[in-house]
Design a protein around this motif. Structure first.
Motif, PDB file in Angstrom:
ATOM      1  N   ARG A  19       1.860  28.568   8.005  1.00  0.00           N
ATOM      2  CA  ARG A  19       0.068  29.458   8.697  1.00  0.00           C
ATOM      3  C   ARG A  19      -0.825  28.942   8.680  1.00  0.00           C
ATOM      4  O   ARG A  19      -1.727  29.291   9.905  1.00  0.00           O
ATOM      5  N   THR A  20      -0.016  27.735   8.316  1.00  0.00           N
ATOM      6  CA  THR A  20      -2.244  26.992   8.571  1.00  0.00           C
ATOM      7  C   THR A  20      -1.726  25.756   7.986  1.00  0.00           C
ATOM      8  O   THR A  20      -0.484  25.173   7.703  1.00  0.00           O
ATOM      9  N   ARG A  21      -2.656  24.885   8.757  1.00  0.00           N
ATOM     10  CA  ARG A  21      -2.528  22.757   8.255  1.00  0.00           C
ATOM     11  C   ARG A  21      -2.520  22.719   6.681  1.00  0.00           C
ATOM     12  O   ARG A  21      -2.891  23.932   5.886  1.00  0.00           O
ATOM     13  N   LEU A  22      -1.448  22.321   5.920  1.00  0.00           N
ATOM     14  CA  LEU A  22      -1.291  22.103   4.208  1.00  0.00           C
ATOM     15  C   LEU A  22      -0.628  20.543   3.751  1.00  0.00           C
ATOM     16  O   LEU A  22      -0.375  19.895   4.765  1.00  0.00           O
ATOM     17  N   PRO A  23      -2.044  19.562   3.234  1.00  0.00           N
ATOM     18  CA  PRO A  23      -1.559  18.380   3.557  1.00  0.00           C
ATOM     19  C   PRO A  23      -1.005  17.991   2.342  1.00  0.00           C
ATOM     20  O   PRO A  23      -0.506  18.938   1.706  1.00  0.00           O
ATOM     21  N   ALA A  24      -0.692  16.695   2.549  1.00  0.00           N
ATOM     22  CA  ALA A  24       1.217  15.864   1.615  1.00  0.00           C
ATOM     23  C   ALA A  24       0.373  16.269   0.096  1.00  0.00           C
ATOM     24  O   ALA A  24      -0.960  16.146  -0.369  1.00  0.00           O
ATOM     25  N   GLY A  25       1.099  16.629  -0.874  1.00  0.00           N
ATOM     26  CA  GLY A  25       0.776  16.828  -2.329  1.00  0.00           C
ATOM     27  C   GLY A  25       0.318  18.166  -2.545  1.00  0.00           C
ATOM     28  O   GLY A  25       0.525  18.055  -4.019  1.00  0.00           O
ATOM     29  N   GLU A  26       0.455  18.940  -2.274  1.00  0.00           N
ATOM     30  CA  GLU A  26       0.477  20.544  -2.243  1.00  0.00           C
ATOM     31  C   GLU A  26       1.133  21.398  -2.774  1.00  0.00           C
ATOM     32  O   GLU A  26       1.854  21.002  -2.129  1.00  0.00           O
ATOM     33  N   PRO A  27       0.731  22.126  -3.749  1.00  0.00           N
ATOM     34  CA  PRO A  27       1.847  23.065  -4.703  1.00  0.00           C
ATOM     35  C   PRO A  27       2.363  23.979  -4.005  1.00  0.00           C
ATOM     36  O   PRO A  27       1.339  24.820  -2.948  1.00  0.00           O
ATOM     37  N   ILE A  28       3.449  24.191  -3.590  1.00  0.00           N
ATOM     38  CA  ILE A  28       3.549  25.625  -3.105  1.00  0.00           C
ATOM     39  C   ILE A  28       4.631  26.223  -4.196  1.00  0.00           C
ATOM     40  O   ILE A  28       5.626  25.832  -4.437  1.00  0.00           O
ATOM     41  N   MET A  53      12.196  30.586  -4.475  1.00  0.00           N
ATOM     42  CA  MET A  53      12.983  30.109  -4.979  1.00  0.00           C
ATOM     43  C   MET A  53      12.205  28.624  -6.330  1.00  0.00           C
ATOM     44  O   MET A  53      13.419  28.638  -6.990  1.00  0.00           O
ATOM     45  N   GLY A  54      11.200  28.607  -6.161  1.00  0.00           N
ATOM     46  CA  GLY A  54      10.661  27.566  -7.093  1.00  0.00           C
ATOM     47  C   GLY A  54       9.437  27.617  -6.389  1.00  0.00           C
ATOM     48  O   GLY A  54       9.377  27.055  -5.306  1.00  0.00           O
ATOM     49  N   PRO A  55       8.898  25.809  -7.306  1.00  0.00           N
ATOM     50  CA  PRO A  55       8.243  25.597  -6.700  1.00  0.00           C
ATOM     51  C   PRO A  55       8.284  24.358  -6.011  1.00  0.00           C
ATOM     52  O   PRO A  55      10.023  23.531  -6.508  1.00  0.00           O
ATOM     53  N   ALA A  56       7.548  23.806  -5.339  1.00  0.00           N
ATOM     54  CA  ALA A  56       7.670  22.708  -4.581  1.00  0.00           C
ATOM     55  C   ALA A  56       6.609  22.071  -3.983  1.00  0.00           C
ATOM     56  O   ALA A  56       5.214  23.197  -4.368  1.00  0.00           O
ATOM     57  N   VAL A  57       6.962  20.546  -3.569  1.00  0.00           N
ATOM     58  CA  VAL A  57       5.452  19.884  -3.255  1.00  0.00           C
ATOM     59  C   VAL A  57       5.376  19.836  -1.264  1.00  0.00           C
ATOM     60  O   VAL A  57       6.484  19.092  -1.493  1.00  0.00           O
TER      61      VAL A  57
END
Length: 105
Positions: free
Chosen positions: A21-30, A34-38
């Motif tokens: 729903r917005t731009r997300l930069p490379a390396g951004e944690p989310i 179901m668990g964390p991801a990058v």
């Protein structure tokens, strides 16, 4: 199971992708719920992001419906687009330039 990142839209609980729903930069944690991801690369508004790991040959689900198939393994948090999926709707030859551009990244 925790809530997913509010910057991501889950259109249907059966989906294996989110919509940004917005731009997300490379390396951004989310948080995927179901668990964390990058985030693996810069993600444009409204592009798909893997909610969980997706195996090669697995259907990509959006709106609870199949929209394509994974052409290679896709990790949670990674961009889902022409570099790793084949559309069920758009002929491949229309996407060849985008696919080649993605391979150069």
């Amino acid at each position: 199971m925790s809530q997913h990142d509010p910057r991501l839209i889950l259109l249907d609980p059966r989906d294996n992708v989110f919509v940004a729903r917005t731009r997300l930069p490379a390396g951004e944690p989310i948080e995927t719920g179901m668990g964390p991801a990058v985030i693996d690369r810069d993600i444009a508004l409204a592009h798909k992001i893997a909610r969980r790991a997706i195996a090669p040959g697995e259907k990509i689900l959006k709106y609870g419906a199949p929209i394509g198939v994974a052409t290679k393994a896709i990790a949670a948090g990674h961009h889902v687009h022409v570099q790793n999926m084949k559309s069920d709707y758009t002929p491949t030859y229309h996407l060849e330039d985008e696919r080649k551009a993605g391979a150069a990244e």
